[in-house]
Scaffold this motif. Structure first.
Motif, PDB file in Angstrom:
ATOM      1  N   LYS A 244       0.890  -1.239  -0.027  1.00  0.00           N
ATOM      2  CA  LYS A 244      -0.076  -0.163   0.268  1.00  0.00           C
ATOM      3  C   LYS A 244       0.946   1.324  -0.117  1.00  0.00           C
ATOM      4  O   LYS A 244       0.608   2.348  -0.851  1.00  0.00           O
ATOM      5  N   ASN A 245       1.893   1.383   0.879  1.00  0.00           N
ATOM      6  CA  ASN A 245       2.992   2.375   0.792  1.00  0.00           C
ATOM      7  C   ASN A 245       3.760   2.396  -0.267  1.00  0.00           C
ATOM      8  O   ASN A 245       4.722   3.262  -0.214  1.00  0.00           O
ATOM      9  N   GLY A 246       3.970   1.611  -1.043  1.00  0.00           N
ATOM     10  CA  GLY A 246       4.818   1.477  -2.291  1.00  0.00           C
ATOM     11  C   GLY A 246       6.423   1.095  -1.880  1.00  0.00           C
ATOM     12  O   GLY A 246       7.232   1.538  -2.680  1.00  0.00           O
ATOM     13  N   ILE A 247       6.507   0.488  -0.733  1.00  0.00           N
ATOM     14  CA  ILE A 247       7.792  -0.003  -0.433  1.00  0.00           C
ATOM     15  C   ILE A 247       8.220  -1.213  -1.196  1.00  0.00           C
ATOM     16  O   ILE A 247       8.914  -1.439  -1.463  1.00  0.00           O
ATOM     17  N   LEU A 248       6.989  -2.093  -1.170  1.00  0.00           N
ATOM     18  CA  LEU A 248       7.162  -3.547  -2.120  1.00  0.00           C
ATOM     19  C   LEU A 248       6.165  -3.341  -3.189  1.00  0.00           C
ATOM     20  O   LEU A 248       5.194  -2.623  -3.183  1.00  0.00           O
ATOM     21  N   ASN A 249       6.295  -4.032  -4.227  1.00  0.00           N
ATOM     22  CA  ASN A 249       5.254  -4.109  -5.246  1.00  0.00           C
ATOM     23  C   ASN A 249       4.582  -5.573  -5.037  1.00  0.00           C
ATOM     24  O   ASN A 249       5.219  -6.593  -4.194  1.00  0.00           O
ATOM     25  N   LYS A 250       3.615  -5.834  -5.560  1.00  0.00           N
ATOM     26  CA  LYS A 250       2.769  -7.045  -5.355  1.00  0.00           C
ATOM     27  C   LYS A 250       3.368  -8.310  -5.461  1.00  0.00           C
ATOM     28  O   LYS A 250       3.631  -9.134  -5.007  1.00  0.00           O
ATOM     29  N   HIS A 251       4.535  -8.192  -6.687  1.00  0.00           N
ATOM     30  CA  HIS A 251       5.153  -9.344  -7.130  1.00  0.00           C
ATOM     31  C   HIS A 251       6.137  -9.761  -5.957  1.00  0.00           C
ATOM     32  O   HIS A 251       6.441 -10.756  -5.838  1.00  0.00           O
ATOM     33  N   ASP A 252       6.663  -8.903  -5.228  1.00  0.00           N
ATOM     34  CA  ASP A 252       7.782  -9.096  -4.026  1.00  0.00           C
ATOM     35  C   ASP A 252       6.935  -9.876  -3.215  1.00  0.00           C
ATOM     36  O   ASP A 252       7.558 -10.473  -2.333  1.00  0.00           O
ATOM     37  N   THR A 253       5.895 -10.058  -3.143  1.00  0.00           N
ATOM     38  CA  THR A 253       5.146 -10.621  -1.870  1.00  0.00           C
ATOM     39  C   THR A 253       4.897 -12.039  -2.088  1.00  0.00           C
ATOM     40  O   THR A 253       4.064 -12.601  -1.307  1.00  0.00           O
ATOM     41  N   ASN A 254       5.391 -12.667  -3.517  1.00  0.00           N
ATOM     42  CA  ASN A 254       4.847 -13.893  -3.839  1.00  0.00           C
ATOM     43  C   ASN A 254       5.565 -14.811  -3.025  1.00  0.00           C
ATOM     44  O   ASN A 254       5.144 -16.168  -2.730  1.00  0.00           O
ATOM     45  N   TYR A 255       6.968 -14.570  -2.421  1.00  0.00           N
ATOM     46  CA  TYR A 255       7.462 -15.673  -1.493  1.00  0.00           C
ATOM     47  C   TYR A 255       8.714 -15.152  -0.713  1.00  0.00           C
ATOM     48  O   TYR A 255       9.459 -14.208  -1.338  1.00  0.00           O
ATOM     49  N   PHE A 256       8.697 -15.081   0.415  1.00  0.00           N
ATOM     50  CA  PHE A 256       9.502 -14.410   1.316  1.00  0.00           C
ATOM     51  C   PHE A 256       9.929 -15.424   2.363  1.00  0.00           C
ATOM     52  O   PHE A 256       9.074 -16.042   3.250  1.00  0.00           O
ATOM     53  N   GLN A 257      11.388 -15.868   2.650  1.00  0.00           N
ATOM     54  CA  GLN A 257      11.566 -16.874   3.519  1.00  0.00           C
ATOM     55  C   GLN A 257      12.839 -16.376   4.188  1.00  0.00           C
ATOM     56  O   GLN A 257      13.863 -15.840   3.407  1.00  0.00           O
ATOM     57  N   ILE A 258      13.185 -16.489   5.407  1.00  0.00           N
ATOM     58  CA  ILE A 258      14.523 -16.145   5.974  1.00  0.00           C
ATOM     59  C   ILE A 258      14.717 -16.985   7.049  1.00  0.00           C
ATOM     60  O   ILE A 258      13.854 -17.453   7.752  1.00  0.00           O
ATOM     61  N   PHE A 259      16.246 -17.045   7.439  1.00  0.00           N
ATOM     62  CA  PHE A 259      16.736 -17.684   8.441  1.00  0.00           C
ATOM     63  C   PHE A 259      18.033 -17.491   8.776  1.00  0.00           C
ATOM     64  O   PHE A 259      18.720 -16.847   7.710  1.00  0.00           O
ATOM     65  N   ILE A 298      15.637  -7.233  -4.307  1.00  0.00           N
ATOM     66  CA  ILE A 298      16.665  -7.261  -3.112  1.00  0.00           C
ATOM     67  C   ILE A 298      16.621  -5.747  -2.278  1.00  0.00           C
ATOM     68  O   ILE A 298      16.624  -5.652  -1.332  1.00  0.00           O
ATOM     69  N   TYR A 299      16.803  -4.757  -3.127  1.00  0.00           N
ATOM     70  CA  TYR A 299      17.032  -3.465  -2.626  1.00  0.00           C
ATOM     71  C   TYR A 299      15.805  -3.125  -1.939  1.00  0.00           C
ATOM     72  O   TYR A 299      15.635  -2.409  -1.042  1.00  0.00           O
ATOM     73  N   ARG A 300      14.491  -3.196  -2.432  1.00  0.00           N
ATOM     74  CA  ARG A 300      13.302  -3.177  -1.910  1.00  0.00           C
ATOM     75  C   ARG A 300      12.970  -3.650  -0.528  1.00  0.00           C
ATOM     76  O   ARG A 300      12.642  -3.418   0.353  1.00  0.00           O
ATOM     77  N   TYR A 301      13.473  -5.174  -0.464  1.00  0.00           N
ATOM     78  CA  TYR A 301      13.446  -6.120   0.832  1.00  0.00           C
ATOM     79  C   TYR A 301      14.417  -5.324   1.879  1.00  0.00           C
ATOM     80  O   TYR A 301      13.821  -5.279   2.943  1.00  0.00           O
ATOM     81  N   SER A 303      14.672  -1.776   2.233  1.00  0.00           N
ATOM     82  CA  SER A 303      13.822  -0.943   2.802  1.00  0.00           C
ATOM     83  C   SER A 303      12.747  -1.468   3.617  1.00  0.00           C
ATOM     84  O   SER A 303      12.531  -0.817   4.639  1.00  0.00           O
ATOM     85  N   PHE A 304      12.025  -2.572   3.293  1.00  0.00           N
ATOM     86  CA  PHE A 304      11.083  -3.178   3.883  1.00  0.00           C
ATOM     87  C   PHE A 304      11.459  -3.697   5.110  1.00  0.00           C
ATOM     88  O   PHE A 304      10.858  -3.433   6.354  1.00  0.00           O
ATOM     89  N   CYS A 305      12.549  -4.463   5.284  1.00  0.00           N
ATOM     90  CA  CYS A 305      13.124  -4.982   6.713  1.00  0.00           C
ATOM     91  C   CYS A 305      13.383  -3.722   7.466  1.00  0.00           C
ATOM     92  O   CYS A 305      13.140  -3.860   8.787  1.00  0.00           O
ATOM     93  N   LYS A 306      14.288  -2.824   7.019  1.00  0.00           N
ATOM     94  CA  LYS A 306      14.644  -1.654   7.841  1.00  0.00           C
ATOM     95  C   LYS A 306      13.327  -0.912   8.514  1.00  0.00           C
ATOM     96  O   LYS A 306      13.450  -0.651   9.660  1.00  0.00           O
ATOM     97  N   LYS A 307      11.994  -0.860   7.769  1.00  0.00           N
ATOM     98  CA  LYS A 307      11.076  -0.360   8.274  1.00  0.00           C
ATOM     99  C   LYS A 307      10.215  -1.019   9.251  1.00  0.00           C
ATOM    100  O   LYS A 307       9.667  -0.668  10.215  1.00  0.00           O
ATOM    101  N   TYR A 308      10.160  -2.156   9.025  1.00  0.00           N
ATOM    102  CA  TYR A 308       9.087  -3.095   9.511  1.00  0.00           C
ATOM    103  C   TYR A 308       9.517  -4.043  10.696  1.00  0.00           C
ATOM    104  O   TYR A 308       8.828  -4.429  11.451  1.00  0.00           O
ATOM    105  N   PHE A 309      10.962  -4.373  10.688  1.00  0.00           N
ATOM    106  CA  PHE A 309      11.373  -5.325  11.375  1.00  0.00           C
ATOM    107  C   PHE A 309      12.140  -4.688  12.378  1.00  0.00           C
ATOM    108  O   PHE A 309      13.435  -4.204  12.224  1.00  0.00           O
TER     109      PHE A 309
END
Ligand SMILES: Cc1cc2nc3c(=O)[nH]c(=O)nc-3n(C[C@H](O)[C@H](O)[C@H](O)COP(=O)(O)OP(=O)(O)OC[C@H]3O[C@@H](n4cnc5c(N)ncnc54)[C@H](O)[C@@H]3O)c2cc1C
Length: 432
Positions: A244-259, A298-301, A303-309
């Motif tokens: 919604k805030n333009g930090i990620l686009n819809k395609h970026d949400t198709n798969y996200f996994q971290i460990f 990757i660059y959008r991720y 921004s996303f992680c810094k803002k939300y995590f």
């Protein structure tokens, strides 16, 4: 001219298992690797962990030796009951050590120029430029010579893309539309894992997809989000907000996994971005487009992680894979073509090289997963790793002779290790 019992082209997942086994069994063994280190998808592609493939696996000596060596070097942990969580950088060193122990010669940074075939048998392999012999002083070093020929009794094509088979004009099984999405893995450093894991445990209270454990004083965790609807994804509201805030686009949400990664206490590894629009792994234009999109993603991720995590305030991109993660490409036509019916029925074979219960794992372009249903133990026969066209050519790894769906189960690292080990044992048993 240098002469070998077995030349392994591709020192990746399956190739290393084959080389280590062949060397330990006394075969004069050479790896030809186009990259400057071993490990292939594990190291270049940053793909960890080695998935568990059931309790009845066979041909596991190489896997166990690799785990031990990584443990000694501080790059291994046992997480979620799986001892094969390895650090990809340490794995490079561990593999060097194992090949030295097995007296395997290695040519890094080397490409094949041509292959001489006589009576359906590979006789010689011609390779590029001067030789960079890492461990075996017997390899001739010929200055000013632009190519060198190597004679061998057997060849194992462990290139993932079946490059040797292609040069030899072998028959293949791949069809135009049978691909899976590709992924460019990466890592972020500078993370306060304590802060992040405390927040995550609280945020994903029912822990449907999150695991956090303290092991030997270090925090280890994994979590995920994907648009597939088979689980309750705690992170979903964050992804929706970011779109919604333009930090990620819809395609970026198709798969996200971290460990987390053993031996890297401020780092998280990402099993994403998954690129679904350009997945033809045999088309260089498609691969190039996927890589360009993936790095933007990757660059959008970041921004996303810094803002939300919480805990990611000082995070930075520390490593991007130097190999695109390819799940399936060219598959050889072997003496036996393994099928999804063989897998589902658990068909038994006289010479099994793999026993596994890892399910069919097809990453779909659509919003649902076609697979990952529990299966019983299944066996892969040696004949699926023998070229139908060239008598002394074997394959090991994801380019095996299997249909698309069964390859989607057999491509995991544990099974690739077993394939390499099984083929090498067979070759050693043929010694005159
Ligand atoms: C994104 C992604 C996530 C995955 N996740 C997991 C997971 O979590 N766990 C798991 O167990 N499996 C996972 N897999 C599957 C698994 O990692 C791979 O299928 C497996 O590692 C492939 O092994 P391989 O030996 O066939 O190829 P690779 O390991 O890729 O080895 C091929 C080697 O050949 C070399 N090579 C290629 N061409 C040439 C040439 N012309 N000359 C010389 N050398 C050459 C390459 O440099 C490389 O070293 C994943 C795969 C992907 C793509």
């Amino acid at each position: 001219m240098s002469k070998y019992d077995v030349v392994i082209v591709g020192g990746g997942t399956a190739g290393c298992a084959a080389a280590y086994t062949a060397g330990m069994l006394g075969l004069k063994t050479l790896i030809i690797e186009k990259n400057i280190h071993l490990g292939g998808t594990i190291t270049s592609g940053l793909v960890i962990p080695v998935m568990k493939s059931g309790n009845n696996q066979i041909n596991t000596q190489f896997r166990d030796a690799l785990i031990d060596e990584c443990r000694k070097l501080g790059g291994q942990t046992t997480f979620e009951d799986n001892p094969a969580w390895l650090n990809p950088e340490i794995t490079k060193i561990a593999l060097d050590n194992l090949m030295k122990r097995a007296n395997v010669a290695i040519l890094f940074d080397t490409n094949i120029l041509g292959i001489k075939i006589e009576n359906d048998m590979i006789k010689r392999i011609r390779i590029t430029k001067e030789i960079l012999s890492a461990y075996n002083e017997e390899i001739e070093y010929k200055e000013k010579k632009l190519s060198v020929s190597i004679e061998t009794r057997y060849v194992i094509d462990a290139t993932g893309d079946c490059v040797v088979g292609k040069i030899c004009n072998c028959n293949f099984l791949e069809k135009d539309k049978e691909f899976q999405p590709v992924t460019l893995r990466f890592m972020m450093g500078g993370i306060d894992l304590k802060r992040f894991s405390d927040w995550l445990k609280d945020y994903d209270k029912d822990r449907h997809v999150t695991v956090v454990q303290e092991i030997d004083g270090y925090i280890h965790l994994s979590t995920a989000y994907t648009w597939d609807k088979d689980k309750k994804w705690a992170l979903e509201p964050l992804f929706k907000d970011a779109v919604k805030n333009g930090i990620l686009n819809k395609h970026d949400t198709n798969y996200f996994q971290i460990f987390t990664v053993p031996g890297m206490p401020d780092t998280v590894a990402f099993n994403c971005p998954r690129i679904i629009d350009y997945n033809n792994s045999l088309d260089i234009k498609s691969i190039s487009k996927a890589l360009l999109l993936a790095r933007q993603n990757i660059y959008r991720y970041l921004s996303f992680c810094k803002k939300y995590f919480p805990g990611f305030e000082n995070a930075y991109i520390s490593n991007m894979a130097d190999m695109l993660g390819i799940r399936v490409s060219r598959r050889i036509k072997g003496k036996y073509i393994y099928t999804i019916d063989d897998l589902k029925s658990g068909k038994k074979f006289e010479h099994p090289v793999v026993i596994s219960d890892y399910p069919v794992d097809i990453h779909s372009n659509k919003r649902k997963k076609e697979g990952l249903q529990k299966v019983q133990d299944y066996q892969l026969p040696l004949e699926s790793l023998m070229s139908a066209d060239i008598e002394n050519l074997f394959v090991a790894g994801r380019c095996l002779s299997a249909d698309f769906l069964s390859q989607g189960a057999l491509r995991v690292q544990g099974s690739c290790f077993s394939m390499g080990e099984g083929v090498a044992k067979y070759i050693a048993s043929q010694r005159v």
